[in-house]
Design a protein around this motif. Structure first.
Motif, PDB file in Angstrom:
ATOM      1  N   VAL A  81       0.905  -1.165   0.000  1.00 25.81           N
ATOM      2  CA  VAL A  81       0.000   0.000   0.000  1.00 25.81           C
ATOM      3  C   VAL A  81       0.933   1.202   0.000  1.00 25.81           C
ATOM      4  CG1 VAL A  81      -1.920   1.189   1.143  1.00 25.81           C
ATOM      5  CG2 VAL A  81      -1.644  -1.286   1.443  1.00 25.81           C
ATOM      6  N   PRO A 392     -13.122  -4.375  -5.053  1.00 32.19           N
ATOM      7  CA  PRO A 392     -12.814  -3.389  -4.015  1.00 32.19           C
ATOM      8  C   PRO A 392     -14.059  -2.682  -3.484  1.00 32.19           C
ATOM      9  CG  PRO A 392     -11.329  -3.124  -5.873  1.00 32.19           C
ATOM     10  CD  PRO A 392     -12.369  -4.118  -6.293  1.00 32.19           C
ATOM     11  N   GLN A 396      -8.715  -1.539  -2.330  1.00 31.09           N
ATOM     12  CA  GLN A 396      -7.970  -2.798  -2.292  1.00 31.09           C
ATOM     13  C   GLN A 396      -8.826  -3.910  -2.895  1.00 31.09           C
ATOM     14  OE1 GLN A 396      -5.149  -0.862  -0.427  1.00 31.09           O
ATOM     15  NE2 GLN A 396      -4.839  -3.028  -0.041  1.00 31.09           N
ATOM     16  N   ARG A 444      -2.777  -8.919  -5.431  1.00 32.83           N
ATOM     17  CA  ARG A 444      -3.420  -7.859  -4.650  1.00 32.83           C
ATOM     18  C   ARG A 444      -3.221  -6.523  -5.366  1.00 32.83           C
ATOM     19  NH1 ARG A 444      -2.623  -4.989  -0.129  1.00 32.83           N
ATOM     20  NH2 ARG A 444      -0.395  -5.199  -0.329  1.00 32.83           N
ATOM     21  N   SER A 446      -3.636  -2.472  -4.931  1.00 32.95           N
ATOM     22  CA  SER A 446      -3.891  -1.362  -4.023  1.00 32.95           C
ATOM     23  C   SER A 446      -3.634  -0.071  -4.784  1.00 32.95           C
ATOM     24  CB  SER A 446      -2.924  -1.463  -2.835  1.00 32.95           C
ATOM     25  OG  SER A 446      -2.977  -0.283  -2.072  1.00 32.95           O
TER      26      SER A 446
END
Ligand SMILES: Cc1ncc(COP(=O)(O)O)c(C=O)c1O
Length: 476
Positions: A81, A392, A396, A444, A446
């Motif tokens: 992040v 999301p 995220q 993932r 972000s």
């Protein structure tokens, strides 16, 4: 030589290098291309006996790091992040080093003490936290946890007649830590640093949305009734951006005298948006809150923020008096609220970021990042060979890349997912990371960089499509 003549050549050279770097972020590779050997050879040699001209140092430094920097300051970086740096925040960070103040005390730097005062007040308003809460500008969210939980340790032990600042922890009543099992690893490190140890933690079940189950908390609280306890909650967990149901959970914890701490490293910032604010309903009832500046606020590293409702406990756990220090009577001394002694004036970049964006800019930044995160995850999830695992709700989301071979197992799907992630990183066209979520490997995504644009979203989806095509056709 005049002072200007001493500094001007190196600062002008640095400005040119900085601009070249920033321009390159738009189209250049996002991943590192230099090997460890390259970097050691260029950067980690024997220190010369004689020094160099400042400009030569900078030119050689810039040449030395070539290929060894990730494009995390740019708009196509979606791993971990990681935010970028807003122009005013970056410039203010340069000035922070130029001014080179020790922001420990008002007496060391009156202006920086007042800048921090303003940052604290503005952020409490933006994040919807109590006006009366104390605060500290820390190096990051982990140190914000440390600051908050040092205050928590003080308060829950003080209620049992134990002064941890004087008596330490040997022989102290045991502190129980009950937490959402998805809390970030920085919380465990904090508990270790504070001498509580990781074994004091009881990880509690979460529901399908990633929220701590109230029944699980109620049962755990009952087991530790009458003993000191901390409850650790999430305002945006690292994988899916889940928020605990603060309105329901916090009163349960308070009814048993527990201290509630909230990790809102990035999630607390959604309070700036009327569209997402409901996710934080009731969060203001907690006892302490930690968040970051170097994530969603797009302040350069390193900057986090701690907020504590019990100002007595916060101050008692941090402050100290020494005869050579000069303490302010009217002004706020950061030293009374922070872990460090001497410290960088990190409030300056935060101040600049908050002023560059204003309330509307922060709302817009949050909403734009959430929109791009959704665009990326749904766009990638719709590609042949991809599967969206989490759309999301904020910034995220998760995608998985199942192995299409007949009889493929979960382990095969995991391996293929890691292969796709590695392929994207190798392409240099975007940077993404992996995670294990509910026992499955996922990619993932972000989004919290102010620079991420529609074009970056489209370019990233196309990069993933290219990698999937290469893998399915057996190309390296
Ligand atoms: C949810 C969460 N909490 C805490 C942290 C730790 O923050 P920092 O690296 O600023 O110490 C992170 C970092 O990614 C995070 O995502």
């Amino acid at each position: 030589m005049s002072t200007r003549a001493v500094f001007q050549p190196v600062l002008e050279t640095t400005l040119q290098h900085a601009l070249t770097y920033l321009e390159g972020l738009e189209q250049g590779p996002v991943s590192a291309s230099a090997t460890l050997e390259d970097l050691r050879e260029r950067l980690s040699f024997t220190l010369a006996e004689d020094g160099l001209a400042p400009r030569t140092v900078i030119d050689e430094l810039v040449a030395g790091v070539q290929g060894g920097l990730l494009g995390s300051a740019g708009g196509r970086f979606f791993a971990w992040v990681i935010g970028g740096s807003l122009p005013a925040a970056l410039a203010a960070d340069w000035l922070t080093s130029t001014w080179d103040q020790n922001a420990a005390l008002y007496s060391c730097s009156p202006a920086e003490a007042v800048i921090e005062e303003a940052c604290g007040r503005w952020m409490k308003e933006l994040l919807g936290l109590p006006e009366s809460a104390s605060f500290a500008l820390t190096t990051g969210c982990q140190m914000a946890h440390f600051t908050c939980l040092a205050a928590a340790r003080n308060a829950v032990l003080a209620r049992r007649g134990w002064d941890v600042e004087k008596q330490g922890l040997l022989g102290a009543p045991r502190i129980h830590v009950l937490c959402n099992s998805q809390v970030h690893g920085s919380m465990e490190r904090t508990l270790r640093f504070l001498g509580l140890g990781s074994e004091c933690v009881q990880n509690l079940a979460v529901d399908a949305a990633g929220c701590l189950e109230p029944e699980a908390l109620a049962a755990a609280l009952k087991d530790v009734a009458g003993e000191p306890a901390l409850v650790l909650l999430c305002a945006g967990d690292i994988n899916i951006g889940a928020f605990d149901r603060f309105e329901e959970i916090i009163p349960l914890a308070h009814a048993q005298g527990a201290w509630v701490h909230v990790d809102g490293a990035f999630g607390l910032w959604v309070n700036a948006s009327p569209k997402y604010r409901h996710l934080l309903k009731g969060v203001e009832q907690a006892d302490s809150w930690a968040t970051d500046g170097h994530k969603w606020l797009n302040v350069p590293y390193d900057c986090g923020y701690a907020f504590v409702a019990d100002t007595r406990a916060h101050r008692a756990s941090m402050s100290l008096r020494a005869s050579y220090l000069v303490h302010a009577q009217e002004a706020r001394d950061p030293f009374d609220w922070n872990v460090e002694w001497s410290r960088r004036g990190r409030g300056v970049a935060t101040y600049a970021a908050l002023r560059e964006l204003g309330r509307n800019g922060i709302r817009e930044l949050v909403e734009r990042c959430c929109r791009h995160a959704r665009g990326l995850v749904t766009g990638i999830g719709a590609l042949a060979g991809a599967q969206m695992m989490w759309e999301p709700q904020i910034n995220q989301g998760l995608v998985r890349f199942p192995d299409p071979s007949p009889g493929a197992t979960e382990a095969d799907h995991d391996a293929r997912t890691d292969r796709v992630i590695a392929g994207i990183v190798q392409s240099g066209r975007a940077f993404v990371g992996g995670t294990t979520w509910r026992r499955r490997r996922c990619m993932r995504i972000s989004v919290c960089n102010w620079q991420t644009s529609e074009a970056d979203v489209a370019a990233t989806i196309s990069a993933v499509k290219g990698v999937l095509g290469n893998i399915s056709e057996g190309r390296p």
